[in-house]
Design an enzyme around this catalytic site. Structure first.
Site, PDB file in Angstrom:
ATOM      1  N   HIS A  71       0.831  -1.204   0.000  1.00  0.00           N
ATOM      2  CA  HIS A  71       0.000   0.000   0.000  1.00  0.00           C
ATOM      3  C   HIS A  71       0.863   1.250   0.000  1.00  0.00           C
ATOM      4  CE1 HIS A  71      -2.466   3.228   1.817  1.00  0.00           C
ATOM      5  NE2 HIS A  71      -3.437   2.687   1.095  1.00  0.00           N
ATOM      6  N   HIS A  72       1.823   1.323   0.928  1.00  0.00           N
ATOM      7  CA  HIS A  72       2.773   2.424   0.906  1.00  0.00           C
ATOM      8  C   HIS A  72       4.007   2.059   1.721  1.00  0.00           C
ATOM      9  CE1 HIS A  72       0.782   3.634   4.788  1.00  0.00           C
ATOM     10  NE2 HIS A  72       2.023   3.972   5.091  1.00  0.00           N
ATOM     11  N   GLN A 145       9.493   1.250   6.760  1.00  0.00           N
ATOM     12  CA  GLN A 145       8.165   0.780   7.143  1.00  0.00           C
ATOM     13  C   GLN A 145       7.366   0.453   5.885  1.00  0.00           C
ATOM     14  OE1 GLN A 145       4.776   3.421   8.286  1.00  0.00           O
ATOM     15  NE2 GLN A 145       4.985   2.476  10.315  1.00  0.00           N
ATOM     16  N   HIS A 147       3.581  -0.976   4.545  1.00  0.00           N
ATOM     17  CA  HIS A 147       2.192  -1.263   4.874  1.00  0.00           C
ATOM     18  C   HIS A 147       1.641  -2.254   3.862  1.00  0.00           C
ATOM     19  CE1 HIS A 147      -2.245   0.341   5.024  1.00  0.00           C
ATOM     20  NE2 HIS A 147      -2.125  -0.863   5.558  1.00  0.00           N
ATOM     21  N   HIS A 216      -0.980  12.710   0.198  1.00  0.00           N
ATOM     22  CA  HIS A 216      -1.395  11.337   0.539  1.00  0.00           C
ATOM     23  C   HIS A 216      -2.759  11.346   1.212  1.00  0.00           C
ATOM     24  CE1 HIS A 216      -1.261   7.137   1.709  1.00  0.00           C
ATOM     25  NE2 HIS A 216      -1.523   7.490   2.957  1.00  0.00           N
ATOM     26  N   HIS A 218      -6.300   8.275   1.475  1.00  0.00           N
ATOM     27  CA  HIS A 218      -6.778   6.980   1.000  1.00  0.00           C
ATOM     28  C   HIS A 218      -7.819   7.240  -0.092  1.00  0.00           C
ATOM     29  CE1 HIS A 218      -5.293   4.909   4.956  1.00  0.00           C
ATOM     30  NE2 HIS A 218      -4.313   5.374   4.193  1.00  0.00           N
ATOM     31  N   MET A 292      -6.586   9.269   5.620  1.00  0.00           N
ATOM     32  CA  MET A 292      -5.443  10.078   6.044  1.00  0.00           C
ATOM     33  C   MET A 292      -5.458  11.367   5.249  1.00  0.00           C
ATOM     34  SD  MET A 292      -2.181   7.528   6.499  1.00  0.00           S
ATOM     35  CE  MET A 292      -2.147   6.301   7.816  1.00  0.00           C
TER      36      MET A 292
END
Length: 339
Positions: A71-72, A145, A147, A216, A218, A292
């Site tokens: 996703h990111h 990180q 996701h 950014h 969703h 977000m």
């Protein structure tokens, strides 16, 4: 473990050396170590220790991932990582021996260096500019990180090594790069159009030169815009930094005015225009079903002085709006349209 070069692990993978800017640039793949995502909406982090005996400058980022799987991704700079494990669950809450414990990418000194989503391409910083890491920098660790919103690709036991190829040099860069993240909390009512807004004043005596921005959200995001706001005899003067459809590839785009500067006393403001056709409330959160609202500003400064405060967040709707903060002369139409 001995520190060999820029990074503490996988030094043998630093394969590429080039001289595109007249100085040596090397490549380091910061990748997930063949992890097995086991649940949807999973956030995993993996760290790397930067060589603390000398300074390095990251000058480029090449994603090695697909939006069909990821996703990111976010790349954090940390003084201390959230864990010493090879990788860990760095979502909002995880279970540890029956006790709910919060894990983060960074334990101390968190700052975002790079962000990727929606198959955005490689990012190369302009000449003579870089993110300072290692040495006397507060960034002693890099934490990737990732996701994983969906895990269909891994149900057959297939592992994942998505990540980012980092391009770096030992040559001192006269311009230091930094990222300032603006965002909100809050929620979006059912069947409504909502403005998620944030603002913060620059209180540090530094001159910032924004050169790129990233948006950014969703799935409910329609437009994300960011501004520099100055007070001129009681009337706010709004200068557009950039705006974009957040559902396009989430790369860093050039700012509208390459000569824009941000200095002490200026206000930075961002708005996400969200449209919900859902029959339920949508709250800000980490999951794909949540929302977000983020506006990233990529800037440079001369010398070794970046912003100390690297985040600008408000509670968001219905608790915070620009007008409640006393802002006036708001460009209502421009901030919520792509025309």
């Amino acid at each position: 473990m001995t520190v060999y070069h820029m990074f503490r692990k996988f030094y043998v993978l630093s394969l590429l050396i080039c001289y595109s800017f007249g100085y040596k640039i090397e490549k380091y793949p910061l990748l997930m170590p063949n992890v097995h995502p086991y649940v949807e909406e999973l956030y995993l982090c993996t760290p790397v220790r930067v060589n603390y005996t000398k300074n390095f400058y990251i000058v480029g980022f090449e994603p090695s991932a697909s939006m069909n799987v990821v996703h990111h991704m976010l790349l954090y700079g940390c003084s201390e990582p959230g864990s010493n494990l090879p990788y860990w669950d760095c979502g909002e809450m995880v279970i540890d021996n029956g006790i709910r414990t919060t894990y983060h990418p960074c334990k101390k000194g968190s700052q975002i260096i790079y962000a990727w989503a929606r198959d955005a391409p490689k990012l190369q910083l302009p000449k003579d500019m870089g993110f300072k890491v290692g040495g006397d920098s507060p960034i002693q660790y890099l934490v990737l990180q990732v996701h994983y919103a969906h895990i269909d690709s891994f149900k057959d036991g297939h592992p994942d090594n998505s990540g980012i190829n980092l391009y770096y040099t030992e040559k001192k860069m006269p311009k230091l790069a930094g990222v300032l993240l603006l965002g909100t909390g809050g929620y979006i009512r059912p069947m409504s159009t909502e403005h998620m807004e944030t603002s913060c004043r620059i209180n540090e005596d530094k001159v910032l030169h924004p050169f790129a921005f990233r948006t950014h959200t969703h799935s409910l995001g329609k437009v994300v815009s960011g501004y520099r706001v100055r007070n001129i005899t009681g009337k706010n003067d709004w200068t557009l930094i950039g705006k974009k459809d957040p559902l396009l590839p989430e790369m860093f785009y050039p700012v509208v005015d390459p000569n824009i500067t941000i200095k002490k006393g200026d206000l930075l403001a961002a708005r996400c225009t969200m449209k919900s056709d859902r029959s339920f409330v949508t709250s800000v959160g980490a999951k794909n079903i949540n929302e977000m609202c983020n506006f990233y500003i990529l800037y440079w400064t001369e010398g070794d002085s970046l912003l100390t405060n690297k985040y600008c967040f408000t509670e968001g709707p219905p608790y915070y709006y620009w007008k409640q903060d006393g802002l006036n002369n708001i460009p209502e139409e421009d901030a919520s349209s792509l025309d």
